[in-house]
Design an enzyme around this catalytic site. Sequence first.
Site, short mmCIF file in Angstrom:
data_model
loop_
_atom_site.label_atom_id
_atom_site.label_comp_id
_atom_site.label_asym_id
_atom_site.label_seq_id
_atom_site.Cartn_x
_atom_site.Cartn_y
_atom_site.Cartn_z
N LYS A 53 0.83 -1.20 0.00
CA LYS A 53 0.00 0.00 0.00
C LYS A 53 0.87 1.26 0.00
O LYS A 53 0.67 2.17 -0.78
CB LYS A 53 -0.93 -0.02 1.22
N GLU A 64 10.40 -4.83 4.47
CA GLU A 64 10.48 -6.22 4.03
C GLU A 64 10.18 -6.35 2.54
O GLU A 64 10.88 -7.04 1.79
CB GLU A 64 9.47 -7.07 4.81
N GLY A 112 -4.84 -1.85 5.03
CA GLY A 112 -4.05 -3.00 4.57
C GLY A 112 -4.74 -4.33 4.84
O GLY A 112 -4.82 -5.20 3.96
N ARG A 113 -5.27 -4.51 6.05
CA ARG A 113 -5.86 -5.81 6.40
C ARG A 113 -7.25 -5.99 5.82
O ARG A 113 -7.88 -7.02 6.01
CB ARG A 113 -5.86 -5.98 7.92
N GLU A 150 -4.60 -6.54 15.04
CA GLU A 150 -4.11 -5.22 14.62
C GLU A 150 -5.23 -4.19 14.71
O GLU A 150 -5.00 -3.02 14.98
CB GLU A 150 -3.54 -5.28 13.19
N HIS A 185 -4.78 -33.34 17.54
CA HIS A 185 -3.63 -34.15 17.96
C HIS A 185 -2.48 -33.30 18.47
O HIS A 185 -1.35 -33.78 18.57
CB HIS A 185 -3.19 -35.05 16.81
N LYS A 217 9.41 -0.53 14.29
CA LYS A 217 10.01 -0.15 13.00
C LYS A 217 11.05 0.94 13.20
O LYS A 217 12.14 0.89 12.63
CB LYS A 217 8.91 0.39 12.06
O1 F6P Z 1 1.09 -2.71 2.29
P1 F6P Z 1 2.19 -2.11 3.06
O2 F6P Z 1 2.19 -0.62 3.04
O3 F6P Z 1 3.52 -2.65 2.59
O4 F6P Z 1 2.01 -2.50 4.58
C1 F6P Z 1 2.04 -3.83 5.00
C2 F6P Z 1 1.50 -4.00 6.39
O5 F6P Z 1 2.24 -3.24 7.33
C3 F6P Z 1 1.39 -2.72 8.33
O6 F6P Z 1 1.29 -1.36 8.12
C4 F6P Z 1 1.86 -2.95 9.73
O7 F6P Z 1 3.09 -3.48 9.87
C5 F6P Z 1 0.07 -3.40 8.08
O8 F6P Z 1 -0.99 -2.71 8.58
C6 F6P Z 1 0.09 -3.56 6.62
O9 F6P Z 1 -0.86 -4.49 6.20
#
Ligand code: F6P
Length: 544
Positions: A208, A214, A267-268, A353, A384, A512
């Site tokens: 987003k 990452e 995002g979620r 979240e 199990h 972060k």
């Molecule tokens: O889509 P982006 O901006 O890479 O964010 C990834 C995720 O990181 C967060 O902002 C939190 O770590 C989430 O809410 C989001 O889904």
Amino acid sequence: MSTDAWRARPRCDRTPAWAWLQALRGPFVAGFDLRAAFAADPARFEALAFEAPHLLADLSKAHWNAEIRSALNALAVETGVEAWRDAQLAGEPVNTTEGRAALHSALRAPRDPALPAPHADEVHAVLDALLAYAEAVRARAQSGQIDDVVHIGIGGSDLGPRLAVQALRGHAQGGPRLHFVSNVDAHEITALLPGLQARRTLFIVASKTFTTQETMANAQVARAWFLQNGGDESALAQHFVGLTTNLEAAAAFGIRHCFGFWDWVGGRYSLWSAIGLPIAIAIGAEGFRAMLAGAHAMDRHWAETPIARNLPIQLALLALWERNFLGFASRCVLPYHQDLARLPAHLQQLEMESLGKRVDLAGEPLPGESVAVTWGEPGSNSQHSFFQALHQGTTVVPIEFILVRQPTHTEPAMHAMLLANGLAQSRALMMGKSEAEARTEKASTAAVDIDAGVLARHRTFTGNRPSTTLLLERLDPASFGALVALYEHRVSTLGALWGINPFDQWGVELGKQMCNDLLPRLQSGDTGGLDGSTAGLLARLRGA
Ligand SMILES: O=P(O)(O)OC[C@H]1O[C@](O)(CO)[C@@H](O)[C@@H]1O
């Protein structure tokens, strides 16, 4: 209520219904037993089974009764959850700390000139282009030009699509192989890339913000690998596609082909947006539209059904009752369908979240507990592993079983076993086994020299353990869409009841920031100003 009524709603603990629930709690906890409740009311199942689009919810094995429900329904009225819901669906800035709407429902609203949803034109323009692109990718796979698609994203840009692609694999035909890479741990991407051919691979970079550490790191590794393995700069445009609200940052990365979305998609809550591209590649445009339609049907159920039969609202009220009055600290989600294996992971982000907050919309500390810890695994595997604790441990965990009546495979006997297992577990949790019953049983450990009474106590189950069951006719795009939307609205309603913002996530920021501080220190060895533990570990990590 006026259109601004959602802002001025009383918090749950400041309502007469809250006081009513407090008065009911003591006698209820002292006297309630599920077995007695069913014995006393032969119609308990009918009263507490809720029909919603594509599924039925059995809430009769939960710890509540008609009186508790009356008070909870009053709580929903007094806290104005309907005003909150209406404001959310109308595009009011319910995400107050970020000044944004939360309009994921607009992503799944059909094009209807008579009843235009907010942002309908832009939503459908992107959707049409996205689905045409997905079909083109599928065609390239079918004609042998593309073998693999790698989706790079994390959090909401990963969990929803990853869940959906697995959940709907019984409806996927003829597409490329799909892979997901999320972790900044490069063991993930470096294990994947050697098995791919650069010129026969499509990379999707889903973020987003297009700033997430990452995702950017994995995308850079993918890009470098692509260029080193037969791809060239001119081919990049064909082999990298971006899904983002930050088109400038994607362009700066070198991605020329992007599908956008908007800041009002959290995002979620974003699997319905361009972030859902891998889902569309997997199940095709028609399947994707069916998934949206299923979610939209649940949107309408939430928007139009009176509180007492409104499933997302009832699930939220039950969750509040269980958390704030019965003290249950976690809930376990158990899909009895292997293809829903990733559902607990998706719900962990969606619920924790969204609702893992300690202050309300006004910044005041909450009066009690907020979100319960969400966890789970598919059945029957989980039976199990951790079911021992669910049946006989000292902590009561409300469980949500998800059963699917019709499988997509052709092994009916095994499917019957699966369903019988799910049904047996919810029944066993409720019925338990008394010490007297246990004494009459022949123990399998008969050879061991142990007192029969002692052994019977080990073989006793208290029972009266609560569960809910969601029953789907089949797992298909429409029912999947409805199921996920149900959970989204449960979360929003809980936010409304607790008076918290379920659409921000400030709690992820501090870690972060500290990572940005520590990353150069791993190089330099500078431990100035750090606490003793972090400094000591940092030195060890540097090999000092
Ligand atoms: O889509 P982006 O901006 O890479 O964010 C990834 C995720 O990181 C967060 O902002 C939190 O770590 C989430 O809410 C989001 O889904």
